[in-house]
Design a protein around this motif. Structure first.
Motif, mmCIF file in Angstrom:
data_model
loop_
_atom_site.group_PDB
_atom_site.id
_atom_site.type_symbol
_atom_site.label_atom_id
_atom_site.label_comp_id
_atom_site.label_asym_id
_atom_site.label_seq_id
_atom_site.Cartn_x
_atom_site.Cartn_y
_atom_site.Cartn_z
ATOM 1 N N VAL A 233 22.277 -33.677 3.010
ATOM 2 C CA VAL A 233 21.644 -34.452 1.938
ATOM 3 C C VAL A 233 20.166 -34.076 1.875
ATOM 4 N N ALA A 234 19.652 -33.898 0.669
ATOM 5 C CA ALA A 234 18.224 -33.654 0.464
ATOM 6 C C ALA A 234 17.774 -34.518 -0.705
ATOM 7 N N ARG A 235 16.614 -35.172 -0.547
ATOM 8 C CA ARG A 235 16.164 -36.097 -1.580
ATOM 9 C C ARG A 235 14.688 -35.927 -1.897
ATOM 10 N N ASP A 236 14.380 -36.108 -3.156
ATOM 11 C CA ASP A 236 13.024 -36.354 -3.612
ATOM 12 C C ASP A 236 13.094 -37.770 -4.178
ATOM 13 N N PRO A 237 12.866 -38.796 -3.336
ATOM 14 C CA PRO A 237 13.201 -40.184 -3.685
ATOM 15 C C PRO A 237 12.706 -40.610 -5.063
ATOM 16 N N GLY A 238 13.636 -41.172 -5.819
ATOM 17 C CA GLY A 238 13.319 -41.690 -7.134
ATOM 18 C C GLY A 238 13.345 -40.655 -8.233
ATOM 19 N N SER A 239 13.465 -39.373 -7.872
ATOM 20 C CA SER A 239 13.439 -38.309 -8.861
ATOM 21 C C SER A 239 14.749 -37.535 -8.887
ATOM 22 N N ARG A 240 15.033 -36.823 -7.778
ATOM 23 C CA ARG A 240 16.222 -35.976 -7.772
ATOM 24 C C ARG A 240 16.742 -35.823 -6.352
ATOM 25 N N ALA A 241 18.029 -35.551 -6.234
ATOM 26 C CA ALA A 241 18.643 -35.366 -4.914
ATOM 27 C C ALA A 241 19.791 -34.380 -5.022
ATOM 28 N N LYS A 242 20.106 -33.769 -3.881
ATOM 29 C CA LYS A 242 21.267 -32.889 -3.785
ATOM 30 C C LYS A 242 22.091 -33.325 -2.583
ATOM 31 N N ILE A 243 23.397 -33.357 -2.764
ATOM 32 C CA ILE A 243 24.289 -33.763 -1.673
ATOM 33 C C ILE A 243 25.446 -32.763 -1.602
ATOM 34 N N ALA A 244 25.694 -32.242 -0.394
ATOM 35 C CA ALA A 244 26.751 -31.248 -0.199
ATOM 36 C C ALA A 244 27.963 -31.917 0.433
ATOM 37 N N VAL A 245 29.130 -31.712 -0.161
ATOM 38 C CA VAL A 245 30.355 -32.368 0.307
ATOM 39 C C VAL A 245 31.472 -31.342 0.485
ATOM 40 N N ILE A 246 32.403 -31.668 1.368
ATOM 41 C CA ILE A 246 33.565 -30.813 1.604
ATOM 42 C C ILE A 246 34.793 -31.696 1.737
ATOM 43 N N ILE A 252 42.411 -32.612 -3.104
ATOM 44 C CA ILE A 252 41.331 -33.487 -3.569
ATOM 45 C C ILE A 252 40.068 -32.662 -3.800
ATOM 46 N N ASP A 253 39.526 -32.760 -5.000
ATOM 47 C CA ASP A 253 38.278 -32.081 -5.334
ATOM 48 C C ASP A 253 37.120 -32.959 -4.848
ATOM 49 N N PRO A 254 36.297 -32.477 -3.899
ATOM 50 C CA PRO A 254 35.241 -33.332 -3.334
ATOM 51 C C PRO A 254 34.195 -33.737 -4.364
ATOM 52 N N VAL A 255 33.832 -32.808 -5.264
ATOM 53 C CA VAL A 255 32.828 -33.131 -6.278
ATOM 54 C C VAL A 255 33.380 -34.160 -7.263
ATOM 55 N N GLY A 256 34.611 -33.945 -7.726
ATOM 56 C CA GLY A 256 35.219 -34.882 -8.678
ATOM 57 C C GLY A 256 35.401 -36.264 -8.090
ATOM 58 N N ALA A 257 35.762 -36.324 -6.804
ATOM 59 C CA ALA A 257 35.962 -37.625 -6.159
ATOM 60 C C ALA A 257 34.643 -38.387 -6.071
ATOM 61 N N CYS A 258 33.550 -37.671 -5.817
ATOM 62 C CA CYS A 258 32.247 -38.338 -5.710
ATOM 63 C C CYS A 258 31.708 -38.756 -7.078
ATOM 64 N N VAL A 259 32.043 -37.982 -8.100
ATOM 65 C CA VAL A 259 31.598 -38.333 -9.449
ATOM 66 C C VAL A 259 32.368 -39.551 -9.960
ATOM 67 N N GLY A 260 33.689 -39.561 -9.741
ATOM 68 C CA GLY A 260 34.503 -40.692 -10.162
ATOM 69 C C GLY A 260 34.900 -40.608 -11.629
ATOM 70 N N MET A 261 35.789 -41.514 -12.010
ATOM 71 C CA MET A 261 36.257 -41.559 -13.398
ATOM 72 C C MET A 261 35.090 -41.847 -14.336
ATOM 73 N N LYS A 277 18.343 -38.630 -10.165
ATOM 74 C CA LYS A 277 19.371 -37.666 -10.576
ATOM 75 C C LYS A 277 19.986 -37.023 -9.343
ATOM 76 N N ILE A 278 21.306 -36.947 -9.302
ATOM 77 C CA ILE A 278 22.003 -36.454 -8.109
ATOM 78 C C ILE A 278 22.868 -35.248 -8.470
ATOM 79 N N ASP A 279 22.629 -34.135 -7.767
ATOM 80 C CA ASP A 279 23.483 -32.954 -7.899
ATOM 81 C C ASP A 279 24.483 -32.970 -6.750
ATOM 82 N N ILE A 280 25.763 -33.014 -7.061
ATOM 83 C CA ILE A 280 26.812 -32.996 -6.046
ATOM 84 C C ILE A 280 27.329 -31.567 -5.923
ATOM 85 N N ILE A 281 27.210 -31.007 -4.719
ATOM 86 C CA ILE A 281 27.453 -29.576 -4.516
ATOM 87 C C ILE A 281 28.582 -29.370 -3.512
#
Length: 533
Positions: A233-246, A252-261, A277-281
């Motif tokens: 996880v990497a964050r610029d609090p209140g602005s943008r963040a990136k989170i890496a998932v497996i 199960i698609d990890p990105v789709g599961a984190c985004v949700g319906m 803003k969160i980028d799920i990678i």
């Protein structure tokens, strides 16, 4: 205030009420009362007396007792707290040295000052018990999310009511310029729980990267169940963040599961983080692939990794440079935090110019040292030759595979390269000798004349000098200063000496000097062999 039968039960009722209010063990309150009454009794009967108070847990009756210890005649020092064996036998026939003789004394009548002192003792003991209870309750909750209610603000720090105690949210742990008013509900991450002089302190955070990770764990059942794992996880609090998932389930698609319906899951986290803003990678074991994902939405043309330096060069199309870097370097900074690598971003134009400069430099090197024309030098560079050593000692067939090179030409090139290297070695050795390098270092196996010259310029002229060096002083390395990686230039770094090679050379020198017993190095070597097996 005398401890009479009229208020004996009141003691138990008071202890029960205080314990219930402070949520601590009633017995701790009664012990505090016993200690405070004993202190008051000493002020009444004399501080040199050993007076103890016992409150019956059922009736509330307080018993005041004077304790005296039986000692030998010659050991008698305090007549008020000790007595001789002869005196003790008169009271207790079977007394022996070391026994305690207990005499009940009348209950004290607490004056105003004594009562106030007793009250302070009770309050102090209750506070200590309350602090211990709070620390024990929250020490195991470190790393989790807690809900609380804002009580007040002190110098920009928020004091939060967390049920059985208070926590502090420092102003640098708040997101952006968010503000709170008393009675506002707040959700935060328990960053630390510490014992301090003023009691246990629970420190909260809303900017910690793990706060976002825990929020996703609450919103995404697959993360909670361990099917999906948050790798970084990497964050610029209140602005943008990136989170890496497996995902450990191929279905199960990890990105789709984190985004949700319709983005429902990620949106819940975004709302809690004030619109961050969160980028799920998708995480990937291959560093280059992972980095390409981390730099999204920018496109990447090429990735060059320097594993030893922990550095990576990313080549992007010219028009993608600003997107890859991001506003104020935000995108590349978050990608760097996510991958734990220093990232240099260059355009295709800059990369082409760099490669062209390297090509020209190597071409000139071969022209000057081998006395050949530009076309032949360019052919060598095009085939991947970078220095004279490669030309001098490469298998002859590799040179013959170059168009236009026959056996005579290849042999002549190798002879010239070897003559040039030999001349360079002789000159380097002369320079090293002139600088004062001694035979003990010259005769040490593993160092070339050029290395000896470089060591001498750095003041390393004997085997003893060499043996005192650290591996990173020879091979170079990286140091983190104020969160930034700083390069440490090694004396032998230009000769491509690795940390492992430098360590081997230094340890060999120490063994030769008798500083290290070779037997001490065997277990480590055996462990390495077992690990390789």
């Amino acid at each position: 205030m005398a401890i009479t039968s009229a208020n004996q039960l009141e003691l138990l009722q008071t202890a029960e009420a205080v314990a219930r209010e402070k949520m601590i063990d009633p017995d701790l309150v009664i012990q505090a009362m016993e200690e405070s009454l004993a202190r008051a009794a000493k002020s009444r009967y004399g501080a040199e007396l050993d007076i103890r108070v016992k409150i019956d847990r059922k009736t509330g009756r307080a018993t005041f007792a004077r304790i005296r210890t039986v000692v030998e005649d010659e050991a008698l020092e305090n007549h008020h707290a000790q007595l001789t064996l002869k005196q003790a036998v008169a009271i207790k026939p079977d007394a022996v040295v070391g026994d305690e003789v207990i005499d009940e004394v009348p209950p004290v009548d607490l004056g105003r000052i004594a009562a106030q002192s007793a009250k302070q003792v009770i309050l102090q003991k209750v506070r200590e018990a309350e602090r211990d209870r709070q620390f024990e309750e929250f020490k195991d909750r470190k790393g989790s999310i807690i809900n609380g209610v804002v009580k007040r603000e002190e110098y920009g720090n928020i004091i939060v009511d967390i049920g059985r105690g208070e926590a502090i949210l420092r102003r640098n742990e708040k997101i952006g310029r968010e503000s709170y008013r008393p009675n506002d509900r707040i959700r935060a991450y328990i960053k630390d729980v510490r014992r301090e002089a003023r009691g246990p302190q629970v420190f909260l955070s809303r900017t910690d990267p793990q706060f976002m990770a825990e929020l996703f764990k609450m919103e995404v059942p697959e993360i909670y169940d361990g099917i999906i794992e948050i790798k970084a996880v990497a964050r610029d609090p209140g602005s943008r963040a990136k989170i890496a998932v497996i995902s450990y389930d191929n279905s199960i698609d990890p990105v789709g599961a984190c985004v949700g319906m319709r983005g429902s899951r990620v949106q819940a986290v975004v709302n809690e983080l004030q619109g961050e803003k969160i980028d799920i990678i998708p995480w990937n074991q291959d560093q280059a692939t992972f980095l390409v994902n981390a730099l999204q939405p920018a496109e990447v043309s090429k990735v060059v990794i320097d594993e030893e330096a922990g550095k990576i060069v990313v080549v992007v199309p010219d028009e993608q440079l600003s997107l890859a870097i991001g506003r104020r370097g935000q995108n590349v900074r978050l990608a760097s935090q996510l991958t734990a690598l220093d990232i240099d971003i260059v355009t295709e134009t800059d990369d082409s110019a760099r490669r062209q400069a390297e090509f020209t430099e190597r071409t000139k090197l071969f022209m000057d040292t081998l006395d050949i024309d530009e076309m032949m030098a360019q052919l060598l560079v095009s085939e991947g030759f970078t220095n004279l050593e490669e030309v001098a000692y490469v298998d002859l067939d590799e040179l013959l595979s170059i168009d236009g090179f026959d056996e005579a030409t290849a042999g002549e090139l190798q002879a010239r390269a070897r003559d040039n290297l030999e001349a360079a070695n002789i000159k380097a050795m002369e320079n090293a000798r002139a600088l004062g390098v001694e035979d003990s270092l010259v005769n040490f196996e593993g160092l070339t004349p050029q290395m000896l010259e470089a060591l001498a310029k750095d003041g390393i002229k004997t085997l003893e000098d060499f043996a005192t060096c650290a591996d990173w002083e020879l091979a170079g390395g990286w140091t983190t200063v104020n969160g930034a990686r700083v390069k440490d230039q090694g004396v032998l770094e230009e000769f491509d000496v690795s940390l492992e090679e430098a360590q081997h050379l230094v340890m060999t020198a120490r063994v030769m000097l008798g500083w290290v017993d070779p037997a001490e190095l065997l277990p480590a070597a055996e462990d390495d062999e077992e690990a390789e097996a």
